[in-house]
Scaffold this motif. Structure first.
Motif, PDB file in Angstrom:
ATOM      1  N   PRO A 132       4.047  -0.899  -6.872  1.00 40.25           N
ATOM      2  CA  PRO A 132       4.915  -2.021  -6.497  1.00 40.25           C
ATOM      3  C   PRO A 132       6.367  -1.697  -6.866  1.00 40.25           C
ATOM      4  O   PRO A 132       6.624  -0.910  -7.769  1.00 40.25           O
ATOM      5  N   PRO A 133       7.306  -2.296  -6.166  1.00 42.50           N
ATOM      6  CA  PRO A 133       8.707  -2.071  -6.532  1.00 42.50           C
ATOM      7  C   PRO A 133       8.995  -2.672  -7.905  1.00 42.50           C
ATOM      8  O   PRO A 133       8.372  -3.657  -8.306  1.00 42.50           O
ATOM      9  N   PRO A 134       9.917  -2.086  -8.644  1.00 45.16           N
ATOM     10  CA  PRO A 134      10.230  -2.625  -9.965  1.00 45.16           C
ATOM     11  C   PRO A 134      10.799  -4.038  -9.860  1.00 45.16           C
ATOM     12  O   PRO A 134      11.489  -4.370  -8.900  1.00 45.16           O
ATOM     13  N   ALA A 135      10.502  -4.837 -10.842  1.00 49.49           N
ATOM     14  CA  ALA A 135      11.002  -6.208 -10.860  1.00 49.49           C
ATOM     15  C   ALA A 135      12.461  -6.212 -11.302  1.00 49.49           C
ATOM     16  O   ALA A 135      12.902  -5.385 -12.072  1.00 49.49           O
ATOM     17  N   GLY A 136      13.208  -7.152 -10.807  1.00 52.83           N
ATOM     18  CA  GLY A 136      14.609  -7.276 -11.194  1.00 52.83           C
ATOM     19  C   GLY A 136      15.536  -6.735 -10.133  1.00 52.83           C
ATOM     20  O   GLY A 136      15.132  -6.334  -9.053  1.00 52.83           O
ATOM     21  N   ARG A 137      16.827  -6.722 -10.470  1.00 56.20           N
ATOM     22  CA  ARG A 137      17.850  -6.257  -9.547  1.00 56.20           C
ATOM     23  C   ARG A 137      18.401  -4.925 -10.009  1.00 56.20           C
ATOM     24  O   ARG A 137      18.493  -4.656 -11.196  1.00 56.20           O
ATOM     25  N   ASP A 138      18.814  -4.115  -9.057  1.00 53.47           N
ATOM     26  CA  ASP A 138      19.403  -2.822  -9.355  1.00 53.47           C
ATOM     27  C   ASP A 138      20.894  -3.009  -9.645  1.00 53.47           C
ATOM     28  O   ASP A 138      21.674  -3.289  -8.746  1.00 53.47           O
ATOM     29  N   ARG A 139      21.269  -2.888 -10.906  1.00 49.54           N
ATOM     30  CA  ARG A 139      22.667  -3.033 -11.306  1.00 49.54           C
ATOM     31  C   ARG A 139      23.244  -1.705 -11.796  1.00 49.54           C
ATOM     32  O   ARG A 139      24.233  -1.700 -12.510  1.00 49.54           O
ATOM     33  N   SER A 140      22.633  -0.603 -11.413  1.00 50.05           N
ATOM     34  CA  SER A 140      23.071   0.689 -11.934  1.00 50.05           C
ATOM     35  C   SER A 140      24.502   1.007 -11.513  1.00 50.05           C
ATOM     36  O   SER A 140      25.281   1.511 -12.317  1.00 50.05           O
ATOM     37  N   PHE A 141      24.866   0.716 -10.274  1.00 45.69           N
ATOM     38  CA  PHE A 141      26.229   0.993  -9.828  1.00 45.69           C
ATOM     39  C   PHE A 141      27.228   0.089 -10.536  1.00 45.69           C
ATOM     40  O   PHE A 141      28.310   0.530 -10.933  1.00 45.69           O
ATOM     41  N   PHE A 142      26.881  -1.175 -10.719  1.00 44.93           N
ATOM     42  CA  PHE A 142      27.761  -2.116 -11.430  1.00 44.93           C
ATOM     43  C   PHE A 142      28.011  -1.655 -12.862  1.00 44.93           C
ATOM     44  O   PHE A 142      29.153  -1.600 -13.316  1.00 44.93           O
ATOM     45  N   TRP A 143      26.935  -1.319 -13.597  1.00 46.38           N
ATOM     46  CA  TRP A 143      27.097  -0.857 -14.974  1.00 46.38           C
ATOM     47  C   TRP A 143      27.934   0.412 -15.022  1.00 46.38           C
ATOM     48  O   TRP A 143      28.742   0.606 -15.928  1.00 46.38           O
ATOM     49  N   GLY A 144      27.734   1.297 -14.056  1.00 47.15           N
ATOM     50  CA  GLY A 144      28.482   2.544 -14.032  1.00 47.15           C
ATOM     51  C   GLY A 144      29.970   2.327 -13.809  1.00 47.15           C
ATOM     52  O   GLY A 144      30.803   2.937 -14.484  1.00 47.15           O
ATOM     53  N   ILE A 145      30.330   1.460 -12.869  1.00 42.17           N
ATOM     54  CA  ILE A 145      31.742   1.190 -12.594  1.00 42.17           C
ATOM     55  C   ILE A 145      32.394   0.505 -13.790  1.00 42.17           C
ATOM     56  O   ILE A 145      33.517   0.858 -14.185  1.00 42.17           O
ATOM     57  N   VAL A 146      31.719  -0.452 -14.397  1.00 40.38           N
ATOM     58  CA  VAL A 146      32.260  -1.107 -15.592  1.00 40.38           C
ATOM     59  C   VAL A 146      32.434  -0.080 -16.714  1.00 40.38           C
ATOM     60  O   VAL A 146      33.442  -0.078 -17.418  1.00 40.38           O
ATOM     61  N   GLY A 147      31.471   0.816 -16.867  1.00 37.09           N
ATOM     62  CA  GLY A 147      31.567   1.850 -17.892  1.00 37.09           C
ATOM     63  C   GLY A 147      32.715   2.814 -17.646  1.00 37.09           C
ATOM     64  O   GLY A 147      33.405   3.231 -18.577  1.00 37.09           O
ATOM     65  N   ILE A 148      32.948   3.181 -16.383  1.00 39.72           N
ATOM     66  CA  ILE A 148      34.060   4.075 -16.065  1.00 39.72           C
ATOM     67  C   ILE A 148      35.392   3.397 -16.366  1.00 39.72           C
ATOM     68  O   ILE A 148      36.288   3.994 -16.973  1.00 39.72           O
ATOM     69  N   ILE A 149      35.541   2.155 -15.956  1.00 41.36           N
ATOM     70  CA  ILE A 149      36.802   1.446 -16.188  1.00 41.36           C
ATOM     71  C   ILE A 149      37.061   1.284 -17.685  1.00 41.36           C
ATOM     72  O   ILE A 149      38.158   1.570 -18.171  1.00 41.36           O
ATOM     73  N   LEU A 150      36.052   0.852 -18.430  1.00 40.42           N
ATOM     74  CA  LEU A 150      36.245   0.675 -19.867  1.00 40.42           C
ATOM     75  C   LEU A 150      36.411   2.011 -20.582  1.00 40.42           C
ATOM     76  O   LEU A 150      37.180   2.117 -21.533  1.00 40.42           O
TER      77      LEU A 150
END
Length: 86
Positions: free
Chosen positions: A8-26
């Motif tokens: 089955p597909p993993p539960a939840g939302r894929d926020r990997s790109f969001f976390w990555g962009i926030v991490g790059i900016i910070l």
């Protein structure tokens, strides 16, 4: 006929790109430690959802560069951030 069901597909939302962009900016502009933390979160979500981990690794790299640069600037007495010595 007796093929197993696909996982089955993993539960939840894929926020990997969001976390990555926030991490790059910070990691680039503010706090190296937070860049590393958000980079780790990006890599964790990317592994879970089978996505590319590049953005998370970039966030970690920029966070480490910020930490090393800040340590060198503090050791040399360079006023890199304007409110450190006030």
């Amino acid at each position: 006929m007796n093929a197993p069901y696909p996982p089955p597909p993993p539960a939840g939302r894929d926020r990997s790109f969001f976390w990555g962009i926030v991490g790059i900016i910070l990691g680039l502009f503010c706090c190296g430690v937070l860049g590393i933390v958000f980079g780790y979160l990006s890599i964790r979500d990317a592994r879970r959802f089978h996505r590319s981990q590049l953005v998370g690794w970039l966030a970690i790299a920029f966070g480490v560069i910020n930490l090393v640069g800040s340590a060198i600037a503090r050791a040399r007495g360079t006023y890199w951030y304007p409110y450190w010595y006030r």
